[in-house]
Each structure stands twice: as structure tokens, then as C-alpha cells.
Design a protein around this motif. Structure first.
Motif, short mmCIF file in Angstrom:
data_model
loop_
_atom_site.label_atom_id
_atom_site.label_comp_id
_atom_site.label_asym_id
_atom_site.label_seq_id
_atom_site.Cartn_x
_atom_site.Cartn_y
_atom_site.Cartn_z
N SER A 92 0.87 -1.05 -0.03
CA SER A 92 -0.08 0.01 0.00
C SER A 92 0.76 1.17 -0.11
CB SER A 92 -1.08 -0.10 1.51
OG SER A 92 -0.14 -0.11 2.44
N GLN A 93 2.12 1.08 0.53
CA GLN A 93 2.84 2.49 0.62
C GLN A 93 3.31 2.64 -0.92
OE1 GLN A 93 3.83 -0.59 1.94
NE2 GLN A 93 6.11 -0.93 1.75
N HIS A 94 3.45 1.92 -1.78
CA HIS A 94 3.78 2.08 -3.11
C HIS A 94 2.85 2.53 -4.15
CE1 HIS A 94 6.92 0.14 -1.13
NE2 HIS A 94 7.86 1.05 -1.63
N GLY A 95 1.43 2.70 -3.64
CA GLY A 95 0.40 2.67 -4.65
C GLY A 95 0.37 4.17 -5.40
N ALA A 96 -0.58 4.18 -5.99
CA ALA A 96 -0.44 5.57 -6.97
C ALA A 96 -1.14 6.67 -5.64
CB ALA A 96 -1.81 5.45 -7.92
N ALA A 97 -0.43 7.74 -6.32
CA ALA A 97 -0.70 9.02 -5.32
C ALA A 97 -0.09 9.01 -3.80
CB ALA A 97 -2.20 9.38 -5.36
N ILE A 98 0.50 8.17 -3.66
CA ILE A 98 1.23 7.84 -2.15
C ILE A 98 2.68 8.47 -1.99
CG2 ILE A 98 1.70 6.59 0.05
CD1 ILE A 98 -1.00 4.86 -1.25
N LEU A 99 3.09 9.16 -1.29
CA LEU A 99 4.48 9.69 -1.24
C LEU A 99 5.12 8.37 -0.66
CD1 LEU A 99 6.58 12.00 -1.30
CD2 LEU A 99 5.98 12.63 0.84
N SER A 100 6.41 8.03 -1.09
CA SER A 100 6.97 7.07 -0.53
C SER A 100 8.43 7.47 -0.51
CB SER A 100 6.82 5.69 -1.56
OG SER A 100 5.42 5.28 -1.58
N ALA A 101 9.35 6.74 0.00
CA ALA A 101 10.63 6.78 0.00
C ALA A 101 11.60 5.63 0.14
CB ALA A 101 11.20 7.96 1.09
N ASP A 102 12.27 5.27 -0.73
CA ASP A 102 13.08 3.97 -0.77
C ASP A 102 14.40 4.26 -0.93
OD1 ASP A 102 11.04 1.89 -0.37
OD2 ASP A 102 10.17 2.86 -2.03
N ASP A 103 15.35 3.25 -0.76
CA ASP A 103 16.86 3.42 -1.02
C ASP A 103 17.45 1.97 -1.62
OD1 ASP A 103 18.06 1.72 1.40
OD2 ASP A 103 16.49 3.13 2.41
N ILE A 104 18.72 1.94 -2.34
CA ILE A 104 19.05 0.87 -2.92
C ILE A 104 20.65 0.99 -2.56
CG2 ILE A 104 19.17 2.09 -5.08
CD1 ILE A 104 18.71 -0.64 -6.42
N GLU A 105 21.36 -0.22 -2.44
CA GLU A 105 22.74 -0.26 -2.22
C GLU A 105 23.41 -1.17 -3.13
OE1 GLU A 105 24.69 1.24 0.39
OE2 GLU A 105 22.84 2.09 1.18
N GLY A 106 24.55 -0.65 -3.90
CA GLY A 106 25.20 -1.60 -4.68
C GLY A 106 26.59 -1.54 -4.87
N PHE A 107 27.46 -2.26 -5.26
CA PHE A 107 28.90 -2.30 -5.19
C PHE A 107 29.39 -2.53 -6.66
CE2 PHE A 107 33.32 -3.32 -4.61
CZ PHE A 107 33.70 -2.40 -3.42
N ASP A 108 30.15 -1.63 -7.44
CA ASP A 108 30.47 -1.95 -8.60
C ASP A 108 31.99 -2.58 -8.84
OD1 ASP A 108 31.13 -2.04 -11.35
OD2 ASP A 108 30.89 0.03 -11.42
N THR A 109 32.30 -3.80 -9.17
CA THR A 109 33.73 -4.20 -9.06
C THR A 109 34.53 -3.95 -10.27
OG1 THR A 109 33.20 -6.20 -9.75
CG2 THR A 109 32.93 -5.86 -7.38
N ALA A 110 33.73 -3.23 -11.09
CA ALA A 110 34.49 -2.99 -12.51
C ALA A 110 34.50 -1.49 -12.83
CB ALA A 110 33.94 -3.95 -13.66
N PRO A 111 34.81 -0.43 -12.13
CA PRO A 111 34.54 0.95 -12.55
C PRO A 111 35.61 1.40 -13.66
CG PRO A 111 35.49 0.92 -10.55
CD PRO A 111 35.25 -0.57 -10.85
N VAL A 112 35.33 2.44 -14.47
CA VAL A 112 36.40 2.67 -15.50
C VAL A 112 36.74 4.13 -15.09
CG1 VAL A 112 36.99 3.21 -17.67
CG2 VAL A 112 35.88 1.26 -17.06
#
Length: 143
Positions: A92-112
Motif C-alpha cells: 500500500s505504501q507504493h500505490g498511486a498518489a502516495i508519497l514514498s521513499a526508498d533506497d538501494i545499495e550496490g557495489f561496482d567491482t569494475a569501474p572505469v
């Protein structure tokens, strides 16, 4: 085997040249298209011993009929190499017209470096109207 004692610290060492971030919203998703919501370039010509630690965060309101949101961290562009994906964020927190906030983490082992571009993207499942991204943060730490 005994633990190696700490003999030095980084209290007086400036590490700011390895930390990069942006809080600029690039765009908001139109309907269900994967859209770049934040973009960051690492301009420094520095060694990445193990890679680049990435953190993305977004505050957003899902558009009409949206049922789920997916955040992704990619190299270069919206079709670039995938570094991390949140999977479908539902409920329900990700439905239409609802303000939400989320995060994501990642690690890149091959940056240029220098010049590696990272993007934070957002895609709304079943979205039939534009969603609104109100705030973002994309951070990269070269380690």
C-alpha cells in the motif's frame, strides 16, 4: 592468530576526493518507462582498489494506476550495466498518489576511472501517468 593492533588513524587525512554525490532530480518517470532520476560522474583519476560503493535514495509519488516501483543502479545510462536492482517494491505504501521513499545499495567491482557515470533509475509497474520524484541522493565512494 592474534589481531593486528591499530597503529595509525585517518583523523588528519582528507578522504573527500573519494566521495561523490548528487541531489539533483534529473527527471520523473512517464508512465511505466525506466527513467534516470539521478546521474553522477566520477571525474577523479584515482585508483579503485576494490570498486565503488553506491547508495541511491528517492522520495516520490507514484502516478495513476501504478502498482509497484523498482529502483536500479546502473553504469552509464538507463540501459547500461546493472549494478543493483531493488526488485518490485509493492504494498500500500507504493500505490498511486502516495508519497514514498526508498533506497538501494550496490557495489561496482569494475569501474572505469576517470569518467565513470552512474545512474539511479526508477520504473513504475502499470503506471499510466507520470510519477513525481521530489528528492534524490546518489552517492559513490571509491574504495
Amino acid at each position: 592468530m592474534p589481531t593486528e593492533p591499530i597503529t595509525r588513524n585517518v583523523l588528519g587525512l582528507d578522504l573527500s576526493g573519494r566521495f561523490f554525490f548528487t541531489t539533483t532530480v534529473v527527471a520523473s518517470p512517464a508512465a511505466s518507462a525506466e527513467t534516470i532520476i539521478a546521474s553522477l560522474t566520477i571525474p577523479a583519476n584515482i585508483a579503485a582498489v576494490t570498486g565503488v560503493d553506491l547508495t541511491g535514495w528517492a522520495a516520490y509519488t507514484v502516478g495513476t494506476n501504478g502498482t509497484a516501483v523498482q529502483l536500479r543502479l546502473r553504469q552509464t545510462s538507463a540501459v547500461g550495466t546493472l549494478v543493483a536492482a531493488s526488485g518490485a517494491l509493492t504494498g500500500s505504501q507504493h500505490g498511486a498518489a502516495i508519497l514514498s521513499a526508498d533506497d538501494i545499495e550496490g557495489f561496482d567491482t569494475a569501474p572505469v576511472l576517470p569518467g565513470q557515470v552512474y545512474v539511479l533509475t526508477m520504473q513504475v509497474t502499470a503506471g499510466s501517468a507520470a510519477s513525481t520524484v521530489s528528492a534524490v541522493k546518489l552517492r559513490a565512494i571509491v574504495v
